[in-house]
Write an enzyme that holds these catalytic residues in place. Structure first.
Site, short mmCIF file in Angstrom:
data_model
loop_
_atom_site.label_atom_id
_atom_site.label_comp_id
_atom_site.label_asym_id
_atom_site.label_seq_id
_atom_site.Cartn_x
_atom_site.Cartn_y
_atom_site.Cartn_z
N ASP A 206 -0.12 -7.38 1.69
CA ASP A 206 -0.11 -6.29 1.88
C ASP A 206 1.89 -6.60 1.49
O ASP A 206 2.92 -6.46 2.89
CB ASP A 206 0.16 -5.16 2.74
CG ASP A 206 -0.13 -3.37 2.92
OD1 ASP A 206 0.47 -3.34 1.83
OD2 ASP A 206 0.10 -3.18 3.86
N SER B 155 4.16 2.87 8.01
CA SER B 155 3.82 1.68 7.14
C SER B 155 5.36 1.17 6.23
O SER B 155 5.93 1.58 5.95
CB SER B 155 2.88 2.10 5.64
OG SER B 155 1.10 2.38 6.63
N HIS C 21 0.41 -1.34 0.38
CA HIS C 21 0.00 -0.25 0.69
C HIS C 21 0.73 0.91 0.53
O HIS C 21 0.51 2.45 -0.21
CB HIS C 21 -1.30 0.01 1.15
CG HIS C 21 -0.64 0.32 2.35
ND1 HIS C 21 0.32 -0.74 3.46
CD2 HIS C 21 -0.11 1.60 2.94
CE1 HIS C 21 0.42 -0.10 4.63
NE2 HIS C 21 0.71 0.91 3.67
#
Ligand SMILES: *[C@@H]1O[C@H](CO)[C@@H](O)[C@H](O)[C@H]1NC(C)=O
Ligand SMILES: *[C@@H]1O[C@H](CO)[C@@H](O)[C@H](O)[C@H]1NC(C)=O
Ligand SMILES: *[C@@H]1O[C@H](CO)[C@@H](O)[C@H](O)[C@H]1NC(C)=O
Ligand SMILES: *[C@@H]1O[C@H](CO)[C@@H](O)[C@H](O)[C@H]1NC(C)=O
Length: 237
Positions: A106, A190, A67
């Protein structure tokens, strides 16, 4: 239940989500000793400045979350302070083919157009060797993300926090590792690694909140993707 990525973008800097303003982030942790995590990579889009973490697997490959994919990603190696970045390296992004902009799969590899030169401040981290390996319970996450969820700016220096894993039964999601703590990753973290023992076992992906649990942090379980990682890093022509 709400799901949030841990990415920061310029737009999100002024974004405030009601009900999830609790104090967490790489906050309960502390500043890393400068250059003590030489595999950590700072990733930023040249145009939008959306930022993520990542980690170096080989001279020519960085791992991060799918992402975090953007059009003009640059990676920065051996970073201490993000206000003082070295020259960035351009990459070709290879997100997992099954990633669909929602939780699951992911994981992304970034192939460096100019391979890194390893030295004292730039080095690689190992991955698990098999999918059956027992995960050490001695874990740590790190990143340049925000110190608090509702804070506007991320940290300019790397921070790290010790974490304990939840049982997979409590996690109840395929190919996912979870932690639940008063501290942990926040916006901007992230793509960074969950390190247990001396291996990167997870990738910071997202967190969920609802009115009962405060929050659960979800990491992509790297060992499930070893065949894809191997094929991508060692393509046979
Ligand atoms: C790392 O960055 C911090 C914050 O700018 C600075 O105080 C420190 O001296 C830097 N350390 C090294 C080794 O560059
Ligand atoms: C190590 O490599 C990084 C990135 O290429 C560079 O910025 C840094 O100056 C190098 N450090 C040493 C000690 O050579
Ligand atoms: C994590 O735990 C180790 C061992 O107990 C300790 O030395 C280290 O300072 C802790 N790190 C953080 C960020 O609290
Ligand atoms: C890794 O990939 C290469 C080539 O794609 C293959 O020859 C090798 O057997 C694979 N190794 C493992 C451990 O899967």
């Amino acid at each position: 239940m709400s799901i949030f990525w841990f990415i920061t973008t310029l737009l999100l800097l002024h974004f405030c989500t009601p009900g999830v303003g609790m104090d967490h982030g790489i906050v309960g942790g502390k500043m890393s000793i400068p250059h003590s995590r030489p595999y950590m990579v700072y990733i930023r889009d040249k145009q939008t400045y959306s930022a993520c973490g990542g980690f170096l697997l080989r001279e020519d490959f960085v791992m991060t979350a799918a992402h975090c994919n953007r059009k003009h990603l640059m990676v920065y190696l051996g970073v201490n302070d993000t206000n003082d970045l070295p020259e960035g390296i351009e990459v070709d992004a290879i997100p997992h083919p099954s990633f669909a902009n929602k939780p699951g799969d992911d994981i992304m590899l970034l192939k460096l157009k100019t391979p890194a030169i390893l030295n004292k401040t730039v080095n690689i981290i190992a991955l698990p060797k098999t999918n059956r390996e027992e995960i050490s319970s001695n874990c740590m996450a790190m990143g340049w993300g925000r110190l608090k969820y509702n804070e506007k700016s991320p940290s300019s220096v790397l921070r790290e926090v010790n974490l304990t894993l939840l049982d997979s039964e409590n996690c109840a999601r395929p190919h996912t590792i979870c932690t639940k703590e008063d501290a942990g990753p926040a916006g901007g973290d992230s793509g960074g690694p969950l390190i247990c023992g001396n291996e990167a076992v997870g990738i910071v992906s997202y967190y969920i909140t609802n009115e009962f649990t405060s929050y659960l942090t979800m990491y992509t379980k790297i060992s499930h993707y070893l065949p894809w990682i191997n094929e991508t890093m060692n393509p046979t022509l």
